[in-house]
Design a protein around this motif. Structure first.
Motif, PDB file in Angstrom:
ATOM      1  N   ASP A  97       0.723  -1.225   0.076  1.00 48.95           N
ATOM      2  CA  ASP A  97      -0.187   0.056  -0.129  1.00 48.95           C
ATOM      3  C   ASP A  97       0.930   1.310  -0.053  1.00 48.95           C
ATOM      4  N   LEU A  98       1.871   1.040   0.802  1.00 47.83           N
ATOM      5  CA  LEU A  98       2.926   2.312   0.737  1.00 47.83           C
ATOM      6  C   LEU A  98       3.358   2.491  -0.515  1.00 47.83           C
ATOM      7  N   ALA A  99       3.930   1.358  -1.305  1.00 49.51           N
ATOM      8  CA  ALA A  99       4.481   1.836  -2.349  1.00 49.51           C
ATOM      9  C   ALA A  99       3.515   2.364  -3.593  1.00 49.51           C
ATOM     10  N   GLN A 100       2.144   1.674  -3.455  1.00 48.54           N
ATOM     11  CA  GLN A 100       1.177   2.320  -4.462  1.00 48.54           C
ATOM     12  C   GLN A 100       0.841   3.671  -4.322  1.00 48.54           C
ATOM     13  N   ALA A 101       0.937   4.091  -2.881  1.00 50.02           N
ATOM     14  CA  ALA A 101       0.544   5.291  -2.474  1.00 50.02           C
ATOM     15  C   ALA A 101       1.615   6.427  -2.961  1.00 50.02           C
ATOM     16  N   ARG A 102       2.846   5.896  -3.098  1.00 50.68           N
ATOM     17  CA  ARG A 102       3.804   6.776  -3.564  1.00 50.68           C
ATOM     18  C   ARG A 102       3.699   6.943  -4.896  1.00 50.68           C
ATOM     19  N   GLN A 103       3.277   5.954  -5.704  1.00 53.68           N
ATOM     20  CA  GLN A 103       3.445   5.998  -7.076  1.00 53.68           C
ATOM     21  C   GLN A 103       2.127   6.758  -7.478  1.00 53.68           C
ATOM     22  N   LEU A 104       0.955   6.899  -6.758  1.00 53.90           N
ATOM     23  CA  LEU A 104      -0.145   7.783  -7.025  1.00 53.90           C
ATOM     24  C   LEU A 104       0.123   9.337  -6.668  1.00 53.90           C
ATOM     25  N   PHE A 105       1.200   9.356  -5.450  1.00 54.70           N
ATOM     26  CA  PHE A 105       1.240  10.871  -5.439  1.00 54.70           C
ATOM     27  C   PHE A 105       2.430  11.271  -6.303  1.00 54.70           C
ATOM     28  N   GLU A 106       3.185  10.412  -6.874  1.00 54.59           N
ATOM     29  CA  GLU A 106       4.199  10.789  -7.889  1.00 54.59           C
ATOM     30  C   GLU A 106       3.165  11.281  -9.103  1.00 54.59           C
ATOM     31  N   TRP A 107       1.927  10.783  -9.474  1.00 50.78           N
ATOM     32  CA  TRP A 107       1.215  10.904 -10.695  1.00 50.78           C
ATOM     33  C   TRP A 107       0.636  12.276 -10.277  1.00 50.78           C
TER      34      TRP A 107
END
Length: 829
Positions: free
Chosen positions: A362-372
């Protein structure tokens, strides 16, 4: 090929506008900050041709609080609008509270004025100081709102001053006339390409002066049309072989007659209420398709992001922007600044526990979405976040236009072409030098030299940064500082035409998030234009560091990279991605005609003041326009248009001041600076009347410039011009003391008078006048002479003491007396 990507501040995510923390977030889906309207009846039917009628809007319904849907006959009417009639043409005098406040169809008071950028209940910044002593401010505002509202209810008509004045009672006419002049000169009404407005422009004689407009983009075309309507002779110089500048619609073709269009540059009309681009489209009968809200974000492998986590990250992103606001208030108090990107990264780390995420996945996906979301911010500003000022990057947000964000079926080139119609445009003619002084301007291109009274410079900021245009005298340190502090970054696009819309027709946009922060802007967002463009077109947006990298790629490599992204998103879901039929790739940063996409504010910038400095004119001769000169609406098409309107009004105001001797060119030029380099063999003067001064039609010396550079080098202001300038000032300062037939007289010191013979009368745009100094007694004899003007003329020319203004000027003793007359008349005034 190098084409710019002048994309607007579209944001594809956020419970509120992603680049602006708001106190009352909107609950809508992504892009949740927009005032979305439903888009019924979307079908693949051919878009209307834009023939000037209010065509049935089969692709979309345009909901405007300031532009009501007019009947076909009203939209195409070429007659003037009667300000005493309602939009339905029924009553003769509607003076309801709605009319006074400028209510739009939504019923909210002041909608029209507010959406146009004016203060609906008081004077706007532009109106400060224009009201004469004693004029009722409330009355003026009420009449201004009424005039604005009525024109924008039917933008196909021309609202003339006669109908405005006739529609109000006698005590209100002065305020109504002032309001009409303000709205017309500033481009709030009576602009665009409707048959009525265009006819007025074509019918206007070019008697006021001459202007060279550099650049045929939105700003240049808007300024040129306004100046032509005001009565100036205008030539437009464009370095490209087409109009539009960073607005460029590309035609795409494939086998079997497949054809469509794609926007390489500006795509979206951001907020239709009060938007001049929307008004122009409405004048042409072009429907605008409201962008649909659903914008899914896909991860690697084509998996759509977890909805709950997506919403949580989005809310956290907006929370961090709120925190940025608190930090910049502290920075402002200390007079400091820092990069927006650096601040967001620090806040992400500090507040990560707030997300409440336990698993590493979840942390990795959250960071990915934040990068977007970070890529989305870089898209909004066409700049990397570490180059953006934390204090000022969103200084224009309070001025965002209300209403839906829309696409234009068939592309923005449809209305840009109409803006260019009826203008004199030299294509493939980039300006290389602008020389200016008290005598006017000289604009050099590789093939010609153009001479005129003034120049309007609309070249993109990137060209000013690169020094592509030489200014003599050079730009002031103050203006150069603003040029340096305003960013001009890059956003690129890859436009693809496919045999069919494999992605489905239910989306206008979809996003793609990448796990690599270095490539977060690479194809982070796709626009779908399968219905509105005439074919299956996808547009990939490339922002931030990725946009800079795409400047170095060949078109083949860039297309292959985007195709790889699409296949990675769709083929794992069993959707085959076909090969594109044609592709268009932009390299706006490398394009020598713009060297970037659009403006933003760098770390250490002064905020909106930098845009104001860039807009300042040079000595009342060289003027600047474009999105980067508009502090309220930078980086937008409507900002460029509005800046063009404002620049035209500024040219006109300065021209009048110069004609009356109320302003001089500063700094003054030395003779060699005024002339500059020898003109090329093809020297094209733009003759004029020196800003509304009468000139002797038979005198080549009366032109603003000599016909060739050799003559210009030896040219000096003749005595007649100095004397004529003083005469013009005297006539403007005070009404004549005596008027008979086609003669007027102004009495002065020592029992002498200035006599003027208006050869064909004082009416008309270019009255020819002959001036003389006579004794007051002789003037009175002429007034009493029987036999009309013919007898007066014979008596005047045959009698003693006649001293007409000639090419050598007045006689020295009468020229000295004219100085006394000017002082005496000024004292009387």
């Amino acid at each position: 090929s190098g084409q710019s990507s002048f994309l607007l501040r579209l944001q594809a995510g956020g419970a509120q506008t992603p680049w602006r923390p708001r106190p009352s977030p909107s609950p809508n889906a992504r892009p949740r900050a927009w005032a979305w309207e439903p888009c019924p009846g979307r079908s693949p039917t051919t878009a209307p041709s834009g023939d000037g009628t209010a065509a049935a809007q089969s692709l979309a319904v345009l909901h405007l609080s300031t532009l009501s849907s007019s009947s076909s006959s009203e939209s195409s009417s070429s007659g003037s609008e009667s300000a005493s009639s309602s939009s339905s043409g029924g009553s003769t005098e509607v003076d309801s509270d709605s009319e006074r406040m400028g209510e739009g169809p939504s019923g909210r008071r002041g909608d029209t004025a507010w959406s146009a950028g004016l203060n609906a209940t008081g004077l706007s910044e532009e109106e400060q100081g224009i009201l004469p002593p004693g004029m009722n401010r409330t009355l003026y505002v009420r009449l201004r709102n009424r005039i604005l509202n009525r024109w924008r209810k039917n933008v196909g008509r021309y609202c003339d001053q006669e109908s405005v004045v006739a529609s109000v009672a006698e005590p209100e006419r002065a305020a109504a006339l002032l309001a009409w002049k303000f709205l017309t000169l500033k481009g709030y009404i009576n602009f665009g390409v409707s048959p009525a407005v265009s006819a007025r422009m074509r019918a206007t004689t070019d008697a006021r002066g001459s202007v060279v407009v550099i650049g045929a983009g939105c700003a240049g075309l808007a300024a040129a049309r306004q100046l032509r309507t005001f009565g100036y002779r205008v030539v437009v110089l464009e370095g490209r072989n087409r109009p539009g500048g960073r607005v460029h619609t590309l035609r795409l073709e494939g086998p079997g007659g497949v054809a469509a269009v794609g926007e390489l540059g500006a795509s979206i009309i951001t907020g239709v209420d009060g938007n001049p681009a929307a008004i122009i489209a409405t004048q042409l009968g072009i429907p605008m398709a409201t962008i649909r809200t659903h914008t899914p974000i896909y991860l690697e492998g084509g998996v759509e992001a977890n909805k709950t986590l997506d919403e949580k990250v989005e809310a956290h992103h907006n929370f961090l922007l709120d925190e940025c606001h608190q930090i910049r208030e502290r920075l402002a108090a200390a007079g400091g600044d820092q990069p927006l990107g650096q601040t967001l990264e620090a806040l992400w780390t500090e507040h990560l526990p707030r997300l409440g995420l336990a698993s590493a996945a979840d942390l990795a996906q959250a960071r990915q979405l934040f990068e977007w979301h970070l890529a989305n911010l870089e898209f909004a500003n066409s700049e990397r976040l570490d180059s953006l000022s934390l204090r000022h990057w969103d200084q224009d947000d309070p001025n965002e236009l209300p209403g839906a964000h829309t696409f234009v079926p068939g592309g923005n080139a449809r209305w840009v072409r109409e803006l260019a119609r009826d203008l004199v445009i030299y294509y493939d003619s980039p300006a290389r030098a602008v020389h200016y002084g008290a005598r006017g301007v000289e604009v050099h291109t590789p093939r010609h030299t153009f001479r005129a009274d003034a120049a309007v410079v609309t070249v993109p900021l990137g060209c000013l940064k690169a020094g592509d245009v030489e200014f003599r005298p050079a730009l002031t340190p103050r203006k150069l500082g603003a040029v340096a502090r305003i960013n001009f970054g890059t956003l690129n696009k890859v436009v693809l035409l496919f045999p069919h819309a494999f992605w489905g027709g239910e989306l206008d946009m979809f996003g793609r998030a990448t796990p690599s922060p270095d490539h977060r802007g690479d194809s982070f967002l796709f626009y779908s234009a399968d219905v509105l463009s005439g074919g299956a077109v996808l547009v990939a947006l490339v922002a931030g560091a990725a946009a800079a990298e795409y400047e170095t790629l060949t078109a083949t490599v860039a297309t292959s990279r985007v195709m790889g992204t699409l296949r990675a998103l769709f083929e794992p879901r069993g959707i085959r991605v076909p090969a594109p039929l044609q592709a268009g790739v932009t390299r706006w940063g490398s394009d020598p005609m713009c060297r970037g996409s659009y403006s933003s504010l760098s770390v250490g910038a002064l905020g909106g003041a930098d845009y104001d400095v860039l807009a300042e004119n040079l000595g009342g001769r060289v003027f600047f326009s474009g999105e980067a000169t508009n502090r309220k609406y930078p980086a937008t098409m409507h900002g460029a248009l509005i800046s063009g309107f404002a620049c035209a009004a500024n040219v006109h105001a300065c021209a009048q001041r110069l004609a009356l001797g109320l302003a001089t060119c500063s700094p003054p030029l030395k003779e060699e600076e005024a002339v500059g380099k020898p003109a090329p063999p093809h020297s094209v003067p733009v003759p004029s009347h020196r800003f509304a001064r009468a000139r002797a039609e038979d005198s080549a010396a009366a032109d603003a410039w000599a016909e060739d550079a050799g003559a210009a080098a030896a040219w000096a202001p003749p005595a007649w011009e100095e004397d004529l300038a003083r005469v013009e000032r005297v006539l403007a300062l005070h009404p004549p003391d005596l008027e008979f037939g086609h003669f007027t007289a102004m009495h002065g010191p020592r029992a002498q008078s200035l006599l003027t013979w208006w050869v064909e009368g004082r009416a008309g745009p270019r009255p020819l006048a002959i001036h003389s100094v006579l004794s007051t007694a002789r003037v009175e004899d002429l007034a009493d002479c029987p036999g009309g003007d013919a007898a007066r003329l014979s008596l005047w020319l045959a009698g003693p003491g006649t001293d007409p203004l000639q090419r050598a000027g007045f006689q020295p003793h009468h020229a000295a007396w004219l100085v006394e007359l000017e002082a005496a008349v000024a004292a009387r005034t």
